[in-house]
Design a protein around this motif. Structure first.
Motif, PDB file in Angstrom:
ATOM      1  N   ALA A  17       0.833  -1.210   0.000  1.00  0.00           N
ATOM      2  CA  ALA A  17       0.000   0.000   0.000  1.00  0.00           C
ATOM      3  C   ALA A  17       0.863   1.253   0.000  1.00  0.00           C
ATOM      4  CB  ALA A  17      -0.929  -0.010   1.212  1.00  0.00           C
ATOM      5  N   VAL A  18       1.923   1.232   0.810  1.00  0.00           N
ATOM      6  CA  VAL A  18       2.838   2.377   0.865  1.00  0.00           C
ATOM      7  C   VAL A  18       3.520   2.582  -0.488  1.00  0.00           C
ATOM      8  CG1 VAL A  18       4.977   3.254   1.882  1.00  0.00           C
ATOM      9  CG2 VAL A  18       3.223   2.244   3.344  1.00  0.00           C
ATOM     10  N   GLY A  19       3.933   1.455  -1.080  1.00  0.00           N
ATOM     11  CA  GLY A  19       4.594   1.535  -2.384  1.00  0.00           C
ATOM     12  C   GLY A  19       3.687   2.111  -3.449  1.00  0.00           C
ATOM     13  N   LEU A  20       2.413   1.655  -3.439  1.00  0.00           N
ATOM     14  CA  LEU A  20       1.456   2.172  -4.403  1.00  0.00           C
ATOM     15  C   LEU A  20       1.208   3.665  -4.190  1.00  0.00           C
ATOM     16  CD1 LEU A  20      -1.174  -0.731  -4.474  1.00  0.00           C
ATOM     17  CD2 LEU A  20       0.381  -0.045  -6.340  1.00  0.00           C
ATOM     18  N   ALA A  21       1.132   4.081  -2.939  1.00  0.00           N
ATOM     19  CA  ALA A  21       0.900   5.497  -2.633  1.00  0.00           C
ATOM     20  C   ALA A  21       2.068   6.343  -3.105  1.00  0.00           C
ATOM     21  CB  ALA A  21       0.686   5.669  -1.125  1.00  0.00           C
ATOM     22  N   LEU A  22       3.282   5.819  -2.851  1.00  0.00           N
ATOM     23  CA  LEU A  22       4.463   6.569  -3.283  1.00  0.00           C
ATOM     24  C   LEU A  22       4.520   6.668  -4.807  1.00  0.00           C
ATOM     25  CD1 LEU A  22       7.166   5.153  -0.827  1.00  0.00           C
ATOM     26  CD2 LEU A  22       6.189   7.467  -0.843  1.00  0.00           C
ATOM     27  N   ALA A  23       4.150   5.580  -5.481  1.00  0.00           N
ATOM     28  CA  ALA A  23       4.158   5.585  -6.948  1.00  0.00           C
ATOM     29  C   ALA A  23       3.152   6.581  -7.484  1.00  0.00           C
ATOM     30  CB  ALA A  23       3.855   4.186  -7.474  1.00  0.00           C
ATOM     31  N   GLN A  24       1.989   6.642  -6.825  1.00  0.00           N
ATOM     32  CA  GLN A  24       0.968   7.581  -7.275  1.00  0.00           C
ATOM     33  C   GLN A  24       1.379   9.029  -7.012  1.00  0.00           C
ATOM     34  OE1 GLN A  24      -2.454   6.180  -5.137  1.00  0.00           O
ATOM     35  NE2 GLN A  24      -2.955   4.614  -6.634  1.00  0.00           N
ATOM     36  N   ASP A  25       2.114   9.241  -5.884  1.00  0.00           N
ATOM     37  CA  ASP A  25       2.537  10.596  -5.524  1.00  0.00           C
ATOM     38  C   ASP A  25       3.710  11.083  -6.360  1.00  0.00           C
ATOM     39  OD1 ASP A  25       1.866  10.216  -1.962  1.00  0.00           O
ATOM     40  OD2 ASP A  25       0.569  10.807  -3.635  1.00  0.00           O
ATOM     41  N   LYS A  26       4.471  10.175  -6.931  1.00  0.00           N
ATOM     42  CA  LYS A  26       5.629  10.557  -7.735  1.00  0.00           C
ATOM     43  C   LYS A  26       5.184  11.399  -8.927  1.00  0.00           C
ATOM     44  CE  LYS A  26       9.538   8.643 -10.310  1.00  0.00           C
ATOM     45  NZ  LYS A  26       9.277   9.409 -11.555  1.00  0.00           N
ATOM     46  N   PHE A  27       5.860  12.516  -9.133  1.00  0.00           N
ATOM     47  CA  PHE A  27       5.536  13.368 -10.278  1.00  0.00           C
ATOM     48  C   PHE A  27       6.782  13.555 -11.130  1.00  0.00           C
ATOM     49  CE2 PHE A  27       5.590  17.475 -12.387  1.00  0.00           C
ATOM     50  CZ  PHE A  27       4.410  17.433 -13.090  1.00  0.00           C
ATOM     51  N   PRO A  28       6.611  13.389 -12.462  1.00  0.00           N
ATOM     52  CA  PRO A  28       5.412  12.884 -13.146  1.00  0.00           C
ATOM     53  C   PRO A  28       5.462  11.361 -13.267  1.00  0.00           C
ATOM     54  CG  PRO A  28       7.008  13.660 -14.748  1.00  0.00           C
ATOM     55  CD  PRO A  28       7.636  13.894 -13.397  1.00  0.00           C
ATOM     56  N   ASN A  29       4.294  10.753 -13.318  1.00  0.00           N
ATOM     57  CA  ASN A  29       4.227   9.311 -13.547  1.00  0.00           C
ATOM     58  C   ASN A  29       3.477   8.982 -14.840  1.00  0.00           C
ATOM     59  OD1 ASN A  29       1.511   9.604 -12.874  1.00  0.00           O
ATOM     60  ND2 ASN A  29       1.810   8.915 -10.757  1.00  0.00           N
ATOM     61  N   LYS A  30       3.280  10.009 -15.682  1.00  0.00           N
ATOM     62  CA  LYS A  30       2.667   9.846 -16.992  1.00  0.00           C
ATOM     63  C   LYS A  30       3.051  11.061 -17.842  1.00  0.00           C
ATOM     64  CE  LYS A  30      -1.690  11.994 -15.534  1.00  0.00           C
ATOM     65  NZ  LYS A  30      -3.168  11.826 -15.419  1.00  0.00           N
ATOM     66  N   PRO A  31       2.781  11.051 -19.144  1.00  0.00           N
ATOM     67  CA  PRO A  31       3.153  12.185 -20.004  1.00  0.00           C
ATOM     68  C   PRO A  31       2.536  13.503 -19.538  1.00  0.00           C
ATOM     69  CG  PRO A  31       2.615  10.280 -21.340  1.00  0.00           C
ATOM     70  CD  PRO A  31       2.248   9.910 -19.931  1.00  0.00           C
ATOM     71  N   VAL A  32       3.274  14.580 -19.756  1.00  0.00           N
ATOM     72  CA  VAL A  32       2.854  15.929 -19.374  1.00  0.00           C
ATOM     73  C   VAL A  32       2.603  16.745 -20.638  1.00  0.00           C
ATOM     74  CG1 VAL A  32       3.509  18.047 -18.158  1.00  0.00           C
ATOM     75  CG2 VAL A  32       4.230  15.813 -17.266  1.00  0.00           C
ATOM     76  N   THR A  33       1.481  17.455 -20.674  1.00  0.00           N
ATOM     77  CA  THR A  33       1.163  18.316 -21.818  1.00  0.00           C
ATOM     78  C   THR A  33       1.678  19.724 -21.561  1.00  0.00           C
ATOM     79  OG1 THR A  33      -0.827  17.056 -22.384  1.00  0.00           O
ATOM     80  CG2 THR A  33      -0.695  19.324 -23.205  1.00  0.00           C
ATOM     81  N   VAL A  34       2.425  20.249 -22.512  1.00  0.00           N
ATOM     82  CA  VAL A  34       2.935  21.620 -22.430  1.00  0.00           C
ATOM     83  C   VAL A  34       2.220  22.447 -23.500  1.00  0.00           C
ATOM     84  CG1 VAL A  34       4.958  23.125 -22.498  1.00  0.00           C
ATOM     85  CG2 VAL A  34       5.175  20.764 -21.677  1.00  0.00           C
ATOM     86  N   VAL A  35       1.261  23.237 -23.077  1.00  0.00           N
ATOM     87  CA  VAL A  35       0.508  24.063 -24.020  1.00  0.00           C
ATOM     88  C   VAL A  35       1.335  25.286 -24.398  1.00  0.00           C
ATOM     89  CG1 VAL A  35      -1.549  25.490 -24.353  1.00  0.00           C
ATOM     90  CG2 VAL A  35      -1.721  23.287 -23.163  1.00  0.00           C
TER      91      VAL A  35
END
Length: 323
Positions: A17-35
């Motif tokens: 659970a801690v590992g999943l929370a840390l993974a979700q909190d990590k930024f970025p964990n998916k592509p970022v859009t730069v407008v």
């Protein structure tokens, strides 16, 4: 009482659970859009692509450029203002959209202070007044003299109504007491292409959008818009050397929607600062006539507030309007 197996299972579940929370909190964990609220080929687009590529390398996720043009930058800027404040929609924009448009338009669709959190400045760009090689004037003084002899006969191309180069052209006409016909295009690249073809005689352009044409001799430089001469064009006088007090240094910076978590804003600011210390980024910026410009989020916020006030006075004095 729990046996060892139950205890072990509990620990495994806890650590998972801690590992999943840390993974979700990590930024970025998916592509970022730069407008980018301006079209491809201009200064803002060039700067944004340099920074986005470096952030992708540093942060391990794609930073994808999304050019959303229209209304002098208002369309893309408004889209970012309404985006989810989670750090996955950023904006790299020119100062014009954030601090000039509010004085030019009756309604921009966004509030530059309330709708955004400033991340940090990124770069400044050189701007120049350029002309087709066949144009008779060789410098700003000769342009002014010719325009006064032929009022309303000289066409000046821009990237569109409300863009920075449009407003600078209006400021020049006002300061010099001349009358040139504004010809708006959908992008700076289209304006400079028609300048090369002779469809318009002069244009205000950023160095990123015009430096290749300058170096190849397809356009000539009449004067530098910035208050100081540019390292890329050390022998070209500033327009301020002819018209006292004339000049501005456009800046470019990153914003996120208001309410974006503070730790993400802080992280992005630190990553930008790191990128601007990289030799390859410095070389790429210099190659298009730009210079790095670092700041804290707080310094950037103060700059935005100060420039909103400064440009409001300049716009009022110039008489330029869009609506």
């Amino acid at each position: 009482m729990m046996n060892q197996r139950q205890i072990l299972l509990g620990l495994v579940l806890t650590f998972t659970a801690v590992g999943l929370a840390l993974a979700q909190d990590k930024f970025p964990n998916k592509p970022v859009t730069v407008v980018v609220p301006q079209a491809a080929g201009g200064a803002n687009d060039a700067i944004a692509r340099v920074i986005a590529q470096k952030l992708s390398e540093q942060m391990g996720q794609p930073f994808v450029i999304d050019n959303r043009t229209g209304a002098g930058g208002n369309v893309g800027t408004t889209a970012v203002a309404r985006a989810k404040a989670d750090g996955y929609t950023l904006m790299v924009t020119a100062d014009s959209a954030m601090v000039i448009n509010p004085s030019l338009y009756q309604s921009t669709g966004f509030d530059p202070i309330k709708d955004f959190d400033p991340v940090g400045t990124v770069a400044t760009a050189g701007y120049v007044l350029v002309a087709n090689p066949s144009f008779p004037a060789k410098n700003t003084t000769e342009l002014i003299a010719l325009a006064k002899q032929q009022p309303g006969k000289i066409n000046i191309g821009s990237a569109g109504n409300g863009t920075l180069n449009h407003l600078i052209g209006e400021m020049l006409s006002k300061a010099a007491g001349i009358d040139m016909v504004h010809v708006p295009y959908k992008a700076s690249s289209a304006a400079v292409t028609d300048l090369v073809a002779g469809q318009v005689q002069v244009s205000v352009q950023s160095l990123p959008s015009s430096i290749a044409f300058i170096r190849s001799g397809k356009v000539k430089v009449l004067g530098v818009i910035n208050p100081k001469r540019l390292p890329a064009l050390p022998d070209v006088p500033t327009i301020g050397e002819t018209i006292k007090g004339f000049g501005t240094t456009p800046w470019y910076g990153m914003f996120v929607p208001a309410g974006t978590p503070k730790h993400i804003v802080t992280q992005l600011n630190a990553e930008i600062a790191k990128a601007l210390e990289s030799k390859d980024v410095l070389d790429r910026l210099a190659g298009v006539g730009c210079e790095p410009y670092k700041s804290t989020s707080e310094q950037f916020a103060n700059l935005v507030r100060d420039d909103l006030s400064r440009w409001a006075k300049i716009v009022k004095t110039s008489g330029a309007t869009i609506d």
